[in-house]
Design a protein around this motif. Structure first.
Motif, mmCIF file in Angstrom:
data_model
loop_
_atom_site.group_PDB
_atom_site.id
_atom_site.type_symbol
_atom_site.label_atom_id
_atom_site.label_comp_id
_atom_site.label_asym_id
_atom_site.label_seq_id
_atom_site.Cartn_x
_atom_site.Cartn_y
_atom_site.Cartn_z
ATOM 1 N N GLN A 177 0.818 -1.211 0.000
ATOM 2 C CA GLN A 177 0.000 0.000 0.000
ATOM 3 C C GLN A 177 0.854 1.265 0.000
ATOM 4 O O GLN A 177 0.383 2.322 -0.419
ATOM 5 N N ARG A 178 2.087 1.151 0.464
ATOM 6 C CA ARG A 178 2.955 2.320 0.555
ATOM 7 C C ARG A 178 3.528 2.628 -0.823
ATOM 8 O O ARG A 178 4.385 1.898 -1.332
ATOM 9 N N VAL A 179 3.062 3.712 -1.420
ATOM 10 C CA VAL A 179 3.486 4.055 -2.774
ATOM 11 C C VAL A 179 4.979 4.305 -2.831
ATOM 12 O O VAL A 179 5.658 3.913 -3.793
ATOM 13 N N ASP A 180 5.543 4.928 -1.788
ATOM 14 C CA ASP A 180 6.972 5.191 -1.788
ATOM 15 C C ASP A 180 7.772 3.894 -1.799
ATOM 16 O O ASP A 180 8.802 3.782 -2.478
ATOM 17 N N ALA A 181 7.279 2.885 -1.072
ATOM 18 C CA ALA A 181 7.962 1.591 -1.058
ATOM 19 C C ALA A 181 7.873 0.919 -2.419
ATOM 20 O O ALA A 181 8.840 0.303 -2.882
ATOM 21 N N VAL A 182 6.732 1.056 -3.068
ATOM 22 C CA VAL A 182 6.563 0.477 -4.403
ATOM 23 C C VAL A 182 7.543 1.103 -5.382
ATOM 24 O O VAL A 182 8.253 0.418 -6.124
ATOM 25 N N LEU A 183 7.587 2.420 -5.398
ATOM 26 C CA LEU A 183 8.436 3.115 -6.357
ATOM 27 C C LEU A 183 9.922 2.877 -6.088
ATOM 28 O O LEU A 183 10.740 3.002 -6.990
ATOM 29 N N ALA A 184 10.253 2.505 -4.853
ATOM 30 C CA ALA A 184 11.662 2.259 -4.505
ATOM 31 C C ALA A 184 12.171 0.924 -5.022
ATOM 32 O O ALA A 184 13.378 0.764 -5.232
ATOM 33 N N VAL A 185 11.266 -0.061 -5.243
ATOM 34 C CA VAL A 185 11.750 -1.399 -5.590
ATOM 35 C C VAL A 185 11.188 -1.955 -6.896
ATOM 36 O O VAL A 185 11.796 -2.845 -7.495
ATOM 37 N N ALA A 186 10.041 -1.470 -7.343
ATOM 38 C CA ALA A 186 9.334 -2.136 -8.439
ATOM 39 C C ALA A 186 10.034 -1.962 -9.776
ATOM 40 O O ALA A 186 10.617 -0.915 -10.062
ATOM 41 N N ASP A 187 9.956 -2.995 -10.604
ATOM 42 C CA ASP A 187 10.316 -2.889 -12.019
ATOM 43 C C ASP A 187 9.077 -2.525 -12.839
ATOM 44 O O ASP A 187 9.148 -1.697 -13.743
ATOM 45 N N ARG A 188 7.951 -3.181 -12.503
ATOM 46 C CA ARG A 188 6.678 -2.859 -13.136
ATOM 47 C C ARG A 188 5.596 -2.797 -12.066
ATOM 48 O O ARG A 188 5.734 -3.398 -10.996
ATOM 49 N N VAL A 189 4.528 -2.093 -12.375
ATOM 50 C CA VAL A 189 3.393 -1.952 -11.464
ATOM 51 C C VAL A 189 2.118 -2.291 -12.221
ATOM 52 O O VAL A 189 1.878 -1.760 -13.309
ATOM 53 N N ALA A 190 1.313 -3.197 -11.633
ATOM 54 C CA ALA A 190 0.032 -3.576 -12.221
ATOM 55 C C ALA A 190 -1.088 -3.001 -11.361
ATOM 56 O O ALA A 190 -1.146 -3.264 -10.155
ATOM 57 N N PHE A 191 -1.948 -2.207 -11.958
ATOM 58 C CA PHE A 191 -3.103 -1.652 -11.264
ATOM 59 C C PHE A 191 -4.304 -2.563 -11.479
ATOM 60 O O PHE A 191 -4.587 -2.979 -12.610
ATOM 61 N N ILE A 192 -5.000 -2.890 -10.389
ATOM 62 C CA ILE A 192 -6.229 -3.663 -10.512
ATOM 63 C C ILE A 192 -7.355 -2.942 -9.778
ATOM 64 O O ILE A 192 -7.119 -2.226 -8.803
ATOM 65 N N GLU A 193 -8.550 -3.129 -10.270
ATOM 66 C CA GLU A 193 -9.735 -2.529 -9.678
ATOM 67 C C GLU A 193 -10.904 -3.473 -9.885
ATOM 68 O O GLU A 193 -11.125 -3.984 -10.988
ATOM 69 N N ASN A 194 -11.611 -3.737 -8.784
ATOM 70 C CA ASN A 194 -12.742 -4.672 -8.836
ATOM 71 C C ASN A 194 -12.351 -6.003 -9.474
ATOM 72 O O ASN A 194 -13.116 -6.610 -10.223
ATOM 73 N N ALA A 227 9.300 3.230 -13.798
ATOM 74 C CA ALA A 227 9.911 4.503 -14.182
ATOM 75 C C ALA A 227 8.862 5.492 -14.671
ATOM 76 O O ALA A 227 8.981 6.698 -14.432
ATOM 77 N N ALA A 228 7.825 4.994 -15.343
ATOM 78 C CA ALA A 228 6.762 5.871 -15.824
ATOM 79 C C ALA A 228 6.002 6.486 -14.661
ATOM 80 O O ALA A 228 5.584 7.658 -14.721
ATOM 81 N N LEU A 229 5.807 5.724 -13.580
ATOM 82 C CA LEU A 229 5.107 6.258 -12.406
ATOM 83 C C LEU A 229 5.957 7.281 -11.671
ATOM 84 O O LEU A 229 5.444 8.283 -11.163
ATOM 85 N N ARG A 230 7.252 7.007 -11.601
ATOM 86 C CA ARG A 230 8.125 7.971 -10.926
ATOM 87 C C ARG A 230 8.163 9.292 -11.687
ATOM 88 O O ARG A 230 8.322 10.354 -11.088
ATOM 89 N N ALA A 231 7.979 9.217 -12.985
ATOM 90 C CA ALA A 231 8.024 10.431 -13.806
ATOM 91 C C ALA A 231 6.689 11.153 -13.866
ATOM 92 O O ALA A 231 6.645 12.358 -14.130
ATOM 93 N N ASP A 232 5.591 10.430 -13.621
ATOM 94 C CA ASP A 232 4.263 11.029 -13.792
ATOM 95 C C ASP A 232 3.337 10.555 -12.678
ATOM 96 O O ASP A 232 2.687 9.517 -12.796
ATOM 97 N N HIS A 233 3.268 11.314 -11.588
ATOM 98 C CA HIS A 233 2.445 10.936 -10.444
ATOM 99 C C HIS A 233 0.956 11.098 -10.727
ATOM 100 O O HIS A 233 0.117 10.649 -9.935
ATOM 101 N N ASP A 234 0.597 11.726 -11.848
ATOM 102 C CA ASP A 234 -0.815 11.837 -12.200
ATOM 103 C C ASP A 234 -1.427 10.460 -12.436
ATOM 104 O O ASP A 234 -2.642 10.281 -12.264
ATOM 105 N N ILE A 235 -0.609 9.494 -12.828
ATOM 106 C CA ILE A 235 -1.101 8.137 -13.019
ATOM 107 C C ILE A 235 -1.602 7.566 -11.703
ATOM 108 O O ILE A 235 -2.664 6.931 -11.637
ATOM 109 N N LEU A 236 -0.854 7.787 -10.628
ATOM 110 C CA LEU A 236 -1.272 7.324 -9.307
ATOM 111 C C LEU A 236 -2.554 8.020 -8.876
ATOM 112 O O LEU A 236 -3.446 7.386 -8.291
ATOM 113 N N GLN A 237 -2.648 9.289 -9.141
ATOM 114 C CA GLN A 237 -3.853 10.025 -8.806
ATOM 115 C C GLN A 237 -5.066 9.454 -9.542
ATOM 116 O O GLN A 237 -6.149 9.283 -8.959
ATOM 117 N N ARG A 238 -4.868 9.090 -10.781
ATOM 118 C CA ARG A 238 -5.973 8.577 -11.594
ATOM 119 C C ARG A 238 -6.466 7.230 -11.083
ATOM 120 O O ARG A 238 -7.669 6.974 -11.006
#
Length: 231
Positions: free
Chosen positions: A189-206, A216-227
């Motif tokens: 759940q800790r976004v900072d921990a995710v960005l510190a170690v992840a190679d890729r991030v998969a978003f799931i909903e429902n 790297a795309a998330l570290r460059a564009d935090h609007d993705i996390l907001q979305r």
């Protein structure tokens, strides 16, 4: 490589996962991100055979594991550190680790390597697990999973409730496992921990895939996390 193909999973009549598909390559850390109830823990339990599949397939290096009973899944090389850690509280550190070694008949050299990663456990070797601090219990749960020499490592919120020094230690061990060629699937759940170690991030909903991105795309564009997460 761990492959999840079109998983559908339900708790009773309530369907939680809906055609969920993911791949985690050897030597990669894939983090699952999603709001509470998105299906992250359900995904972990389904991989371990703790929840039956309505449909879909789980395979490790092309070999199906989704038809195996839960006690046989770790023997394929999948290590699991659940929320709550799942330790045998009345057993000692040594006995908990011995159970991990027994799964794939690992030898004493494996135990020695694990204790090098977690030297504090050597100091606590004869203590019961229930007497350890929360951070030490997380070390023990992780160390026990590593005793089966995993090809895949599943971690469900491993840093929850830990102090910063323990979080950093767990992070370092996760990276070491990745660098040794282990496929790591991490729920965090800790976004900072995710960005510190992840190679890729998969978003799931429902219980559905939204998108999978390079970290790297998330570290460059935090609007993705907001979305996706509102953070």
């Amino acid at each position: 490589m761990l492959e999840l193909s079109n998983l559908n999973v339900a708790y009773g009549r309530a369907q939680v996962l809906r055609d969920l598909s993911l791949t985690v390559a050897s030597g990669e850390i894939l983090c699952l991100l999603g709001r509470n109830g998105a299906g992250k823990t359900t995904t972990m339990k389904a991989i371990m055979g703790l929840l039956p599949l309505m449909s879909g397939r789980i395979a490790l290096d092309g070999q199906a594991v989704s038809d195996l009973p839960p006690h046989r899944v770790p023997r394929t090389g999948i290590g699991y550190i659940p929320q709550g850690r799942g330790l045998f509280a009345e057993l000692t550190v040594a006995q908990n680790l011995e159970i991990g070694l027994m799964v794939r008949k690992s030898g004493p050299e494996v135990l020695e390597g694990v204790l090098e990663l977690f030297p504090r456990l050597r100091e606590r070797f004869r203590q019961r697990a229930e007497t350890l601090s929360g951070g030490e219990q997380q070390m023990l749960a992780t160390a026990r999973a590593l005793c089966l020499e995993p090809e895949v490592l599943l971690l469900d919120e491993p840093t929850e409730g830990l102090q910063p020094s323990m979080i950093e230690l767990i992070r370092q061990v996760i990276v070491v496992m990745r660098d040794r060629g282990v496929a790591v699937l991490l729920v965090e759940q800790r976004v900072d921990a995710v960005l510190a170690v992840a190679d890729r991030v998969a978003f799931i909903e429902n219980g559905r895939n939204l998108e999978t991105l390079d970290a790297a795309a998330l570290r460059a564009d935090h609007d993705i996390l907001q979305r996706h997460l509102g953070v």
